[in-house]
Design a protein around this motif. Structure first.
Motif, mmCIF file in Angstrom:
data_model
loop_
_atom_site.group_PDB
_atom_site.id
_atom_site.type_symbol
_atom_site.label_atom_id
_atom_site.label_comp_id
_atom_site.label_asym_id
_atom_site.label_seq_id
_atom_site.Cartn_x
_atom_site.Cartn_y
_atom_site.Cartn_z
ATOM 1 N N THR A 36 0.837 -1.200 0.000
ATOM 2 C CA THR A 36 0.000 0.000 0.000
ATOM 3 C C THR A 36 0.873 1.252 0.000
ATOM 4 O O THR A 36 2.087 1.195 0.203
ATOM 5 N N ASP A 37 0.230 2.404 -0.203
ATOM 6 C CA ASP A 37 0.961 3.671 -0.145
ATOM 7 C C ASP A 37 0.911 4.306 1.243
ATOM 8 O O ASP A 37 1.398 5.417 1.452
ATOM 9 N N VAL A 38 0.323 3.602 2.208
ATOM 10 C CA VAL A 38 0.309 4.071 3.601
ATOM 11 C C VAL A 38 1.672 3.796 4.220
ATOM 12 O O VAL A 38 2.255 2.728 3.998
ATOM 13 N N GLU A 39 2.171 4.742 4.986
ATOM 14 C CA GLU A 39 3.466 4.552 5.636
ATOM 15 C C GLU A 39 3.322 4.495 7.151
ATOM 16 O O GLU A 39 2.520 5.222 7.738
ATOM 17 N N ARG A 40 4.083 3.622 7.756
ATOM 18 C CA ARG A 40 4.218 3.535 9.204
ATOM 19 C C ARG A 40 5.705 3.407 9.503
ATOM 20 O O ARG A 40 6.396 2.574 8.909
ATOM 21 N N ILE A 46 2.785 -3.220 4.238
ATOM 22 C CA ILE A 46 2.652 -4.376 3.352
ATOM 23 C C ILE A 46 1.901 -5.469 4.101
ATOM 24 O O ILE A 46 2.292 -5.860 5.206
ATOM 25 N N GLY A 47 0.845 -5.950 3.505
ATOM 26 C CA GLY A 47 0.113 -7.077 4.074
ATOM 27 C C GLY A 47 0.560 -8.371 3.421
ATOM 28 O O GLY A 47 0.710 -8.442 2.197
ATOM 29 N N TYR A 48 0.777 -9.393 4.233
ATOM 30 C CA TYR A 48 1.253 -10.677 3.727
ATOM 31 C C TYR A 48 0.192 -11.762 3.929
ATOM 32 O O TYR A 48 -0.574 -11.737 4.899
ATOM 33 N N GLY A 49 0.194 -12.719 3.014
ATOM 34 C CA GLY A 49 -0.709 -13.853 3.132
ATOM 35 C C GLY A 49 -0.139 -15.074 2.455
ATOM 36 O O GLY A 49 0.759 -14.979 1.613
ATOM 37 N N PHE A 50 -0.655 -16.243 2.814
ATOM 38 C CA PHE A 50 -0.252 -17.503 2.190
ATOM 39 C C PHE A 50 -1.366 -18.516 2.382
ATOM 40 O O PHE A 50 -2.234 -18.351 3.239
ATOM 41 N N TRP A 119 -6.254 -8.454 5.402
ATOM 42 C CA TRP A 119 -6.497 -8.269 6.834
ATOM 43 C C TRP A 119 -5.212 -7.894 7.569
ATOM 44 O O TRP A 119 -5.235 -7.092 8.519
ATOM 45 N N ASP A 120 -4.082 -8.455 7.142
ATOM 46 C CA ASP A 120 -2.806 -8.087 7.745
ATOM 47 C C ASP A 120 -2.547 -6.605 7.534
ATOM 48 O O ASP A 120 -2.148 -5.881 8.471
ATOM 49 N N ALA A 121 -2.792 -6.108 6.316
ATOM 50 C CA ALA A 121 -2.602 -4.687 6.030
ATOM 51 C C ALA A 121 -3.576 -3.813 6.815
ATOM 52 O O ALA A 121 -3.198 -2.762 7.362
ATOM 53 N N VAL A 122 -4.826 -4.234 6.880
ATOM 54 C CA VAL A 122 -5.843 -3.464 7.616
ATOM 55 C C VAL A 122 -5.424 -3.256 9.062
ATOM 56 O O VAL A 122 -5.480 -2.133 9.599
ATOM 57 N N ALA A 123 -4.997 -4.329 9.723
ATOM 58 C CA ALA A 123 -4.608 -4.223 11.129
ATOM 59 C C ALA A 123 -3.343 -3.389 11.292
ATOM 60 O O ALA A 123 -3.214 -2.629 12.266
ATOM 61 N N SER A 364 0.002 -17.709 23.813
ATOM 62 C CA SER A 364 -0.406 -16.306 23.747
ATOM 63 C C SER A 364 0.057 -15.699 22.421
ATOM 64 O O SER A 364 0.820 -16.310 21.670
ATOM 65 N N LEU A 365 -0.396 -14.489 22.144
ATOM 66 C CA LEU A 365 -0.082 -13.818 20.887
ATOM 67 C C LEU A 365 0.713 -12.551 21.152
ATOM 68 O O LEU A 365 0.539 -11.901 22.188
ATOM 69 N N PRO A 366 1.563 -12.147 20.211
ATOM 70 C CA PRO A 366 2.373 -10.939 20.410
ATOM 71 C C PRO A 366 1.542 -9.673 20.244
ATOM 72 O O PRO A 366 0.552 -9.658 19.503
ATOM 73 N N ASP A 367 1.947 -8.635 20.923
ATOM 74 C CA ASP A 367 1.283 -7.336 20.823
ATOM 75 C C ASP A 367 1.965 -6.516 19.739
ATOM 76 O O ASP A 367 2.658 -5.530 20.014
ATOM 77 N N VAL A 368 1.782 -6.938 18.498
ATOM 78 C CA VAL A 368 2.363 -6.233 17.347
ATOM 79 C C VAL A 368 1.275 -6.034 16.308
ATOM 80 O O VAL A 368 0.354 -6.850 16.191
ATOM 81 N N PRO A 369 1.345 -4.959 15.517
ATOM 82 C CA PRO A 369 0.306 -4.713 14.519
ATOM 83 C C PRO A 369 0.246 -5.813 13.470
ATOM 84 O O PRO A 369 1.259 -6.406 13.093
ATOM 85 N N GLY A 370 -0.966 -6.076 13.010
ATOM 86 C CA GLY A 370 -1.149 -7.069 11.962
ATOM 87 C C GLY A 370 -1.335 -8.465 12.511
ATOM 88 O O GLY A 370 -1.690 -8.671 13.671
ATOM 89 N N ILE A 371 -1.072 -9.446 11.668
ATOM 90 C CA ILE A 371 -1.217 -10.847 12.054
ATOM 91 C C ILE A 371 -0.090 -11.279 12.979
ATOM 92 O O ILE A 371 -0.255 -12.204 13.770
ATOM 93 N N GLY A 372 1.035 -10.607 12.910
ATOM 94 C CA GLY A 372 2.152 -10.927 13.793
ATOM 95 C C GLY A 372 3.275 -11.679 13.103
ATOM 96 O O GLY A 372 4.149 -12.235 13.772
#
Length: 388
Positions: A36-40, A46-50, A119-123, A364-372
């Motif tokens: 995406t053109d959104v910057e953080r 970038i959203g990733y999937g497989f 969804w990874d990108a959205v989060a 448990s899950l990590p506290d990081v943006p996206g899927i992790g």
């Protein structure tokens, strides 16, 4: 905002393991990166999937149909009302434009792979873990801080005798799992019973062992196994027959009183509904294993959950197939019953975040943006190669 590029790469997940139906010597998976053109932090989001293991990389239809369709879409067709983020539901509609109902096949895998990346990108754009995004949208903000996971293994391998099978299962218990799963149906009933009893010698009880036939049996064989398995009081008896043979599943329930599990090879809400209508599944004990990465993604999975509610099923009876972080986020954010895990198998896709070990059967899950994905170093290293 906009999507500026989508890239796909087929990667091998080959292994010498096999189940009752297939070996994994030539297995592949598609990895996609939605740029995406959104910057953080000065970098594009970038959203990733497989796609999950067990289905080959759908590279052709991704590149020929679905990726071009998404890149050609207008902003209003893929963005939320504020035009500040992607809208996964709108994107799903774009991806399925021109697609006839039914005949899901590999199409559902391609859409599910892209859906994961979206969804990874959205989060990431919201700067929240995906499980929190899901909880905020669909569960009044409530998150399960830890998720039940079981260790799936016990595959057939060359020169793998009972001693090695026992060692494998012991290793999963040592890693913190309370429930392990093994394959059946790749040998005779007599030999499979020997394998089951060998594992029962090293796990606390039958309730700590699930078995999976991967759809191998006809009705007669499924019933034969059921009669032999029932006294062991197993965690579950999985996918005895063809996943679309609802009559077989319903008939089998008359002969097996303990929990059964199925659904990982049903790839749409309609197929899932037919299982509930006609498959004899029991909402008080049986487990549903639908995998969003293979079945049109989370957007379709939400439809499945709504349908299950209409038929009186709790989300807690859902324990997705796949053993990856996407399903883990869904379980934590939407309150499912758990998630599959593949310790040391199908790497780097299987498994969860670094420094989040399994403890007493939960993770448990990590506290990081996206899927992790960024918190799983070997997986993130691979994903980055796709985005370059």
């Amino acid at each position: 905002m906009k999507i500026v590029d989508i890239k796909e790469k087929a990667v091998p997940i080959k292994s010498d393991i096999s189940n009752a139906y297939i070996d994994f010597s030539k297995m592949t998976a598609s990895v996609v990166a939605v740029v995406t053109d959104v910057e953080r932090d000065g970098k594009p989001v970038i959203g990733y999937g497989f796609n999950s293991n067990g289905r080959y990389a759908p590279s052709g239809i991704l590149r020929e149909r679905f990726i071009p369709r998404l890149l050609d879409a207008s902003p209003g067709d893929i963005l939320n009302e504020e035009e500040t983020n992607l809208d996964p539901h709108k994107i799903w509609n774009v991806l399925m434009t021109g697609e006839k109902p039914g005949g899901h096949g590999e199409r559902s895998v391609a859409v599910g792979t892209l859906d994961m990346a979206v969804w990874d990108a959205v989060a990431k754009i919201e700067e929240k873990p995906l499980y929190q995004v899901l909880a905020d949208r669909y569960r009044n903000g409530q998150v399960d801080e830890k998720v039940f996971v079981y260790a799936a293994g016990g595959y057939y391998q060359p020169d793998k005798g009972l001693d090695k099978l026992q060692e494998e299962m012991k290793s999963y218990l040592d890693l913190g799992y309370n429930v392990v799963k093994m394959k059946i149906g790749g040998d005779s009933l007599k030999e499979d019973i020997k394998r089951i009893e060998a594992v029962l010698d090293v796990v606390p009880s039958g309730k700590n062992l699930a078995v999976d036939a991967n759809g191998r049996f006809d009705l007669g064989t499924a019933i034969e196994y059921a009669k032999e398995l029932e006294p062991y009081d197993l965690f579950w008896y999985e996918e005895a027959g063809d996943p679309l043979d609802y009559e077989l599943q319903a008939e089998l329930a008359k002969y097996y009183k303990n929990p059964m599990a199925t659904g990982e090879n049903l790839f749409s809400m309609q197929d899932a509904r037919n299982l509930i209508r006609y498959g004899g599944m029991r909402s008080d004990k049986d487990i549903l294993q639908f995998d969003c990465a293979l079945s049109y993604g989370l957007v379709e999975y939400l439809r499945i959950l709504d349908m299950l509610g209409d038929y009186g099923w709790s989300p807690r009876q859902c324990i997705p197939h796949g053993g990856h972080q996407m399903s883990l986020n869904i379980a934590a954010g939407l309150g499912l019953g758990g998630n599959e895990s593949y310790p040391g198998v199908f790497e780097p896709f299987g498994g969860f975040a670094d420094n989040h070990p399994v403890e007493d059967g939960y993770v448990s899950l990590p506290d990081v943006p996206g899927i992790g994905f960024e918190a799983k170093s070997n997986l993130y290293e691979l994903l980055q190669t796709v985005a370059k």
